[in-house]
Design an enzyme around this catalytic site. Structure first.
Site, PDB file in Angstrom:
ATOM      1  N   ASP A 100       0.876  -1.170   0.000  1.00 57.73           N
ATOM      2  CA  ASP A 100       0.000   0.000   0.000  1.00 57.73           C
ATOM      3  C   ASP A 100       0.921   1.229   0.000  1.00 57.73           C
ATOM      4  OD1 ASP A 100      -2.354   1.632   0.437  1.00 57.73           O
ATOM      5  OD2 ASP A 100      -1.675   1.812   2.518  1.00 57.73           O
ATOM      6  N   LEU A 101       0.396   2.367  -0.397  1.00 53.79           N
ATOM      7  CA  LEU A 101       1.241   3.571  -0.450  1.00 53.79           C
ATOM      8  C   LEU A 101       1.066   4.455   0.800  1.00 53.79           C
ATOM      9  CD1 LEU A 101       3.107   5.552  -2.018  1.00 53.79           C
ATOM     10  CD2 LEU A 101       1.033   6.509  -3.047  1.00 53.79           C
ATOM     11  N   ASP A 102      -0.111   5.094   0.883  1.00 54.62           N
ATOM     12  CA  ASP A 102      -0.333   6.086   1.947  1.00 54.62           C
ATOM     13  C   ASP A 102      -0.340   5.413   3.323  1.00 54.62           C
ATOM     14  OD1 ASP A 102      -0.785   8.324   0.145  1.00 54.62           O
ATOM     15  OD2 ASP A 102      -2.693   7.380  -0.354  1.00 54.62           O
ATOM     16  N   SER A 109      -2.686   0.712  -4.378  1.00 58.64           N
ATOM     17  CA  SER A 109      -3.177   1.895  -3.664  1.00 58.64           C
ATOM     18  C   SER A 109      -4.509   2.366  -4.230  1.00 58.64           C
ATOM     19  CB  SER A 109      -2.153   3.032  -3.815  1.00 58.64           C
ATOM     20  OG  SER A 109      -2.692   4.249  -3.368  1.00 58.64           O
ATOM     21  N   ALA A 110      -5.350   2.901  -3.343  1.00 58.99           N
ATOM     22  CA  ALA A 110      -6.631   3.479  -3.786  1.00 58.99           C
ATOM     23  C   ALA A 110      -6.439   4.869  -4.377  1.00 58.99           C
ATOM     24  CB  ALA A 110      -7.583   3.573  -2.597  1.00 58.99           C
ATOM     25  N   LYS A 140      -9.355   5.182   6.157  1.00 56.52           N
ATOM     26  CA  LYS A 140      -8.074   4.751   5.577  1.00 56.52           C
ATOM     27  C   LYS A 140      -8.278   3.704   4.489  1.00 56.52           C
ATOM     28  CE  LYS A 140      -4.638   5.392   9.140  1.00 56.52           C
ATOM     29  NZ  LYS A 140      -3.866   4.749  10.181  1.00 56.52           N
ATOM     30  N   THR A 200       1.690   9.769   4.269  1.00 51.72           N
ATOM     31  CA  THR A 200       0.708  10.698   3.713  1.00 51.72           C
ATOM     32  C   THR A 200      -0.699  10.442   4.252  1.00 51.72           C
ATOM     33  OG1 THR A 200       0.832   9.200   1.852  1.00 51.72           O
ATOM     34  CG2 THR A 200       1.811  11.373   1.548  1.00 51.72           C
ATOM     35  N   LYS A 218     -11.111  -0.604  -1.712  1.00 53.89           N
ATOM     36  CA  LYS A 218     -10.900  -1.478  -0.554  1.00 53.89           C
ATOM     37  C   LYS A 218     -12.076  -1.233   0.400  1.00 53.89           C
ATOM     38  CE  LYS A 218      -5.929  -0.681  -1.010  1.00 53.89           C
ATOM     39  NZ  LYS A 218      -4.728  -0.023  -0.451  1.00 53.89           N
ATOM     40  N   GLU A 275      -0.092  -3.382   4.543  1.00 51.97           N
ATOM     41  CA  GLU A 275      -1.173  -2.389   4.630  1.00 51.97           C
ATOM     42  C   GLU A 275      -1.230  -1.719   6.002  1.00 51.97           C
ATOM     43  OE1 GLU A 275      -3.746  -0.779   3.671  1.00 51.97           O
ATOM     44  OE2 GLU A 275      -4.069  -1.436   1.625  1.00 51.97           O
ATOM     45  N   ASP A 276      -1.618  -0.450   6.027  1.00 55.92           N
ATOM     46  CA  ASP A 276      -1.839   0.220   7.312  1.00 55.92           C
ATOM     47  C   ASP A 276      -3.332   0.359   7.627  1.00 55.92           C
ATOM     48  OD1 ASP A 276      -2.301   2.172   5.268  1.00 55.92           O
ATOM     49  OD2 ASP A 276      -2.186   3.735   6.807  1.00 55.92           O
TER      50      ASP A 276
HETATM   51  C1  BG6 Z   1      -5.717   5.818  -0.003  1.00 54.64           C
HETATM   52  C2  BG6 Z   1      -5.802   6.540   1.309  1.00 54.64           C
HETATM   53  O1  BG6 Z   1      -4.410   5.380  -0.211  1.00 54.64           O
HETATM   54  O2  BG6 Z   1      -6.103   6.665  -1.083  1.00 54.64           O
HETATM   55  C3  BG6 Z   1      -7.183   7.157   1.482  1.00 54.64           C
HETATM   56  O3  BG6 Z   1      -5.567   5.619   2.363  1.00 54.64           O
HETATM   57  C4  BG6 Z   1      -7.516   8.038   0.289  1.00 54.64           C
HETATM   58  O4  BG6 Z   1      -7.193   7.909   2.673  1.00 54.64           O
HETATM   59  C5  BG6 Z   1      -7.422   7.206  -0.977  1.00 54.64           C
HETATM   60  O5  BG6 Z   1      -8.845   8.532   0.409  1.00 54.64           O
HETATM   61  C6  BG6 Z   1      -7.723   8.003  -2.235  1.00 54.64           C
HETATM   62  O6  BG6 Z   1      -6.717   8.946  -2.425  1.00 54.64           O
HETATM   63  P1  BG6 Z   1      -6.747  10.138  -3.496  1.00 54.64           P
HETATM   64  O7  BG6 Z   1      -5.319  10.626  -3.493  1.00 54.64           O
HETATM   65  O8  BG6 Z   1      -7.167   9.541  -4.803  1.00 54.64           O
HETATM   66  O9  BG6 Z   1      -7.719  11.132  -3.009  1.00 54.64           O
HETATM   67 MG    MG Z   2      -2.763   3.170   3.511  1.00 52.99          MG
END
Ligand code: BG6
Ligand code: MG
Length: 229
Positions: free
Chosen positions: A19-21, A125-126, A55, A27, A156, A180-181
């Site tokens: 996962d990224l964020d 990542s989402a 999240k 972030t 997710k 994943e966090d």
């Molecule tokens: C996920 C985050 O990686 O991305 C979420 O954990 C976030 O908090 C989602 O809403 C979507 O991100 P973005 O950058 O497309 O608004």
């Molecule tokens: Mg995350």
């Protein structure tokens, strides 16, 4: 103690899907902050439980969640679209100054070690801002597959994002480990038949096969811990 989902533990991990964020870079707090500022504008104060629930979810799903909590789910679509734009604009301001120094502790070393061990690397990542953030932290070329919110249609805890990554790599989910966090991310990975490591609070991430506090704990130099879940 063995995890209820640990029956596949005998096979070797062939790929790690990050996962990224909140995993490769901190972030998640900027997403929190941008949502918090927006919600405050509706007169709604995000709770700790809301923050965990948000999240890993897509931008649109996150807004729906917050509006539901705030009792504003009937807001009109044009207004929702303005809120989504405002949240993203604020998030982009907050991540603007990120540099490779902001990558999570141990992340770069772990990527290098996994690569040297012949393990495939993917991002799951989402976020629709994933490639921008990856490039800011100097990881744009680090992955064999990048699946982000520009490719997925389901958020997710749906396993789609991880299934797409496994499919890109030509691997079976049981041979891939997801880090994943987010509780929603662990649920997504388990639903898809992946092995899981949660990064963060063991209570919040109790469903994961294993939980660590830092990527530094996953260093291959410390043995084969990564594979023993
Ligand atoms: C996920 C985050 O990686 O991305 C979420 O954990 C976030 O908090 C989602 O809403 C979507 O991100 P973005 O950058 O497309 O608004
Ligand atoms: Mg995350």
């Amino acid at each position: 103690m063995s995890h209820p989902n640990s029956s596949s533990r005998s096979s070797t991990i062939k790929a790690v899907i990050f996962d990224l964020d909140g995993v490769l870079v901190d972030t998640a707090r900027y997403h929190d902050q941008a949502w918090e500022e927006l919600a405050t504008g509706f007169g709604y104060a995000l709770t700790e439980a809301d923050r965990h629930a948000l999240k890993g979810r897509s931008r649109a799903d996150s807004l729906e969640y917050i509006l539901e909590q705030a009792g504003w789910e009937d807001a009109d679509p044009a207004q929702k679209s303005r809120w989504l734009q405002a949240k993203n604009a604020r998030y982009l301001e907050l991540v603007e100054g990120l540099t490779p120094h902001d990558a999570a502790e141990g992340a770069q070393d772990l990527l290098v070690q996994l690569r040297e061990a012949g393990i495939k690397l993917a991002l799951g990542s989402a976020s629709q801002n994933a490639t921008k953030v990856l490039s800011k932290i100097g990881m744009e070329g680090a992955f064999d597959s990048v699946v982000d919110g520009t490719r997925t249609t389901r958020s997710k805890p749906d396993p789609q994002v991880f299934e797409m990554a496994a499919s890109d790599l030509g691997l079976d989910p049981k041979d891939c480990l997801v880090i994943e966090d987010a509780p929603a991310g662990i649920q997504a990975a388990l639903a898809g038949g992946f092995r899981t490591i949660g990064l963060g609070d063991p209570v919040v991430l109790a469903q994961a096969h294993r939980v660590v506090a830092s990527l530094k704990e996953l260093s291959l130099d410390q043995g084969h811990v990564l594979f023993e879940i």
